[in-house]
Design a protein around this motif. Structure first.
Motif, PDB file in Angstrom:
ATOM      1  N   SER A 223       7.822 -16.134  26.791  1.00 49.73           N
ATOM      2  CA  SER A 223       7.223 -15.896  25.470  1.00 49.73           C
ATOM      3  C   SER A 223       7.835 -16.791  24.394  1.00 49.73           C
ATOM      4  O   SER A 223       7.131 -17.301  23.534  1.00 49.73           O
ATOM      5  CB  SER A 223       7.358 -14.424  25.071  1.00 49.73           C
ATOM      6  OG  SER A 223       8.689 -14.012  25.219  1.00 49.73           O
TER       7      SER A 223
ATOM      8  N   GLU B  58       5.397  -6.554  29.073  1.00 48.07           N
ATOM      9  CA  GLU B  58       6.662  -6.301  28.344  1.00 48.07           C
ATOM     10  C   GLU B  58       6.947  -7.388  27.313  1.00 48.07           C
ATOM     11  O   GLU B  58       7.970  -7.350  26.631  1.00 48.07           O
ATOM     12  CB  GLU B  58       7.809  -6.211  29.368  1.00 48.07           C
ATOM     13  CG  GLU B  58       7.717  -4.955  30.236  1.00 48.07           C
ATOM     14  CD  GLU B  58       8.308  -5.135  31.633  1.00 48.07           C
ATOM     15  OE1 GLU B  58       8.979  -6.149  31.889  1.00 48.07           O
ATOM     16  OE2 GLU B  58       8.076  -4.252  32.489  1.00 48.07           O
ATOM     17  N   GLY B  59       6.083  -8.377  27.209  1.00 50.70           N
ATOM     18  CA  GLY B  59       6.232  -9.410  26.176  1.00 50.70           C
ATOM     19  C   GLY B  59       7.212 -10.505  26.524  1.00 50.70           C
ATOM     20  O   GLY B  59       7.606 -11.297  25.664  1.00 50.70           O
TER      21      GLY B  59
ATOM     22  N   ALA C 152       3.892 -15.251  28.681  1.00 47.68           N
ATOM     23  CA  ALA C 152       2.569 -15.416  28.060  1.00 47.68           C
ATOM     24  C   ALA C 152       1.814 -16.457  28.874  1.00 47.68           C
ATOM     25  O   ALA C 152       2.428 -17.305  29.532  1.00 47.68           O
ATOM     26  CB  ALA C 152       2.720 -15.892  26.614  1.00 47.68           C
TER      27      ALA C 152
END
Ligand SMILES: Cc1cc2nc3c(=O)[nH]c(=O)nc-3n(C[C@H](O)[C@H](O)[C@H](O)COP(=O)(O)OP(=O)(O)OC[C@H]3O[C@@H](n4cnc5c(N)ncnc54)[C@H](O)[C@@H]3O)c2cc1C
Length: 332
Positions: free
Chosen positions: A104, A76-77, A80
């Motif tokens: 992220s 889902e961003g 990271a």
């Protein structure tokens, strides 16, 4: 335990994950946090156009339940992968193959992502908790209030313990004793915006794990800042000894210490600084269970990184365990 509504005090990772589980099961959930934003110790701040993670720096994954969550955040961003190891105290790269993750755009990306679809009220410091005929009522410093059938306390345990006994409810002595056994180290965290690239080696972290410094991170190399931005964490002993010192003295000392470690003059290159004082950072003594049910009816549950495993993963699992208990589900 079946209550259908719950007040969650604390919008850190444990409180938000618990709130989502309860909401997904059809409960009415209100999350209250004293902070300006969500995330608690997963904290990101902006200073002079730079981004700083000043609480948790990264997290790792050990178990399947947390791995499933993290895979979702990656897709889902919201998260990271940052690295597979950092430089050690001598500045020597030390890759070990295990992924270290970050949010992220900083650690708060994850709690922000989790909070997006919840009823979360920030800037609400809960000051009093009372038992009512059909559950719990909480009062906030702002004059606001909330009520619910169940109450979930997720703050660092000394804070939750004080809150639980701030009103008309008395905890059983055994419960109070168990909670009083949970302890944390403090951490002084300095953020420093630099006038040029930092000497922190790739991938942007020196993990000292000692005294007087524990960690030096470069948020630009980490990928969450457009400008060179250092986070310096003092070790627990140093933090305890200097916790109440003047900000200017702590700032100067931490810049000197990190400069010595990196072989650089950080005092001259720091354009702007800010000091965060974390009274509760890492857990030093935890409760062995992943959450603690202090009252079955009406339900009062304690959770957070002081229960079961420590760190971000432990806090996440504790929040999920608390929701399992409230929903009457078998532990995962
Ligand atoms: C300096 C530092 C470095 C760390 N580094 C790492 C790391 O690299 N990796 C790692 O895995 N973990 C790290 N940790 C630990 C990690 O951040 C925590 O284990 C985890 O974030 C705890 O989540 P939580 O939900 O249990 O508690 P918290 O994140 O503390 O959430 C509790 C929330 O309760 C709120 N609250 C408290 N009292 C009240 C009140 N009266 N009314 C309303 N709201 C209230 C707080 O504002 C907070 O948002 C670090 C922590 C610190 C401080």
């Amino acid at each position: 335990m079946a209550s259908e509504s719950c007040i969650v005090v604390g919008a850190g990772i444990s409180g938000l994950l618990a709130a989502r589980e309860l909401r997904d099961a059809g409960w009415r959930v209100t999350v209250l946090d004293k902070g300006r934003g969500v995330g608690g110790r997963m904290a990101t701040r902006r200073i002079g156009g730079a981004g700083f993670d000043h609480g948790a720096q990264f997290f790792t994954v050990r178990g399947d339940r947390f791995e499933n969550l993290v895979n979702g955040w990656l897709e889902e961003g919201a998260a990271a992968e940052w690295s597979r190891g950092f430089a050690d105290a001598r500045g020597v790269a030390n890759p070990d193959g295990h992924p270290r993750y970050r949010g992220s755009e900083g650690m708060t990306s994850i709690p922000k992502h989790l909070a997006a679809s919840l009823d979360v009220r920030t800037g609400e410091r809960v000051t009093r908790v009372d038992r009512t005929d059909d559950g719990w009522a909480v009062a906030c410093e702002s004059g606001g209030s909330a009520s619910g059938g169940a109450l979930l306390l997720t703050a660092p345990v000394p804070q939750s313990l004080a809150l639980a006994e701030s009103g008309n409810h008395a905890l059983p002595r055994g419960v109070r004793q168990q909670l009083a056994g949970v302890s944390y180290d403090p951490c002084l965290a300095l953020m420093a915006l630099l006038d040029g690239p930092s000497p922190v080696p790739e991938p942007g972290g020196v993990q000292i794990k000692g005294e007087p410094l524990d960690w030096i991170g470069d948020n630009a190399t980490k990928g969450i800042s457009d400008r060179p931005a250092l986070t310096i964490h003092a070790g627990p002993q140093w933090s305890r000894a200097h916790y109440d010192d003047e900000e200017a003295d702590v700032t100067r000392a931490l810049l000197d210490l990190a400069g010595e470690q990196l072989g650089a003059d950080l005092v001259s290159s720091a354009l702007e600084t800010s000091l965060a004082r974390w009274r509760y950072s890492w857990v030093t003594s935890s409760h062995e269970e992943s959450c603690l049910v202090a009252s079955e009816e009406p339900p009062l549950v304690f959770c957070g990184d002081g229960f079961g495993q420590p760190k971000v993963e432990g806090a996440a699992l504790s929040g999920l365990a608390a929701a399992d208990r409230l929903l009457g589900r078998e532990a995962y």
